[in-house]
Scaffold this active site. Structure first.
Site, PDB file in Angstrom:
ATOM      1  N   GLY A 160       0.784  -1.218   0.000  1.00  0.00           N
ATOM      2  CA  GLY A 160       0.000   0.000   0.000  1.00  0.00           C
ATOM      3  C   GLY A 160       0.817   1.270   0.000  1.00  0.00           C
ATOM      4  O   GLY A 160       0.248   2.373   0.102  1.00  0.00           O
ATOM      5  N   ASP A 161       2.130   1.175  -0.118  1.00  0.00           N
ATOM      6  CA  ASP A 161       2.984   2.360  -0.067  1.00  0.00           C
ATOM      7  C   ASP A 161       2.899   3.133  -1.383  1.00  0.00           C
ATOM      8  O   ASP A 161       3.255   2.623  -2.448  1.00  0.00           O
ATOM      9  CB  ASP A 161       4.425   1.949   0.206  1.00  0.00           C
TER      10      ASP A 161
END
Length: 203
Positions: A160-161
């Site tokens: 999710g970065d």
């Protein structure tokens, strides 16, 4: 239970060699940026986790500014020192009200030993992440950053970065998917992530 692997200068050299063989993009990035520095600094667990909380939903520059201000108030950056600090001064340093609550609760649990951050060094990745995300204000990303930068786990990938997603699309093409590209980086996805973040530093 064996102690989980931890990145060292020696294992980083092996990781870089394997990444260069496995992925042309990584080969180019490693040639450009040189040796990965994930094993250069020994980070104190409370300071590292507090820093990850401070950095949530902020640009790298904004997070670094607030960390410097908080560090000026807390030279030792310990849980006990955080609890003794003035909430007004911490807010003035740039901490939002929610982050101040999260950090205060983290400091309280560390200070009263209900949370043993040192014990996480011996826990498998999934167990360490589960322990951390049970704390208020700590989600998957924050736990993963702690595993990469403090525990030096070699194979953590923060799907999710936003920075990693942007870097992959710049380097592999606009339709590239992080999870798919990362298959070639196992078991050193933490190291590959470091190079992707470095690629964004030059934007």
């Amino acid at each position: 239970m064996p102690t989980p692997a931890r990145l060292t200068r020696q294992s980083l050299a092996a990781a870089q060699a394997q990444l260069r063989r496995a992925c042309p993009v990584m080969d180019a990035l490693i040639g450009r940026f040189g040796a990965c520095t994930l094993a250069e600094r020994e980070l104190a667990p409370f300071e590292s986790l507090a820093g990850a909380i401070i950095g949530q939903q902020l640009s790298a520059q904004a997070a670094a500014t607030i960390r410097r201000r908080v560090h000026a108030l807390l030279p030792a950056f310990s849980a006990e020192q955080f609890l003794a600090a003035s909430p007004q001064e911490l807010r003035a340093a740039g901490l939002s009200a929610p982050k101040l609550r999260y950090l205060t609760e983290l400091a309280r649990r560390v200070a009263d030993s209900s949370l043993d951050l040192q014990a996480l060094r011996r826990a498998p990745d999934a167990e360490a992440i589960a322990t951390l995300v049970a704390l208020p204000g700590i989600g998957q990303w924050t736990a993963q950053m702690f595993l990469i930068f403090c525990l030096r786990r070699p194979d953590v990938l923060a799907l999710g970065d936003a920075g990693l997603l942007r870097a992959v699309r710049q380097l592999f093409g606009p339709d590239a998917e992080l999870a798919q590209a990362a298959q070639a980086w196992k078991p050193y996805r933490s190291v590959a992530s470091w190079y992707l973040w470095r690629s964004l530093d030059t934007e």
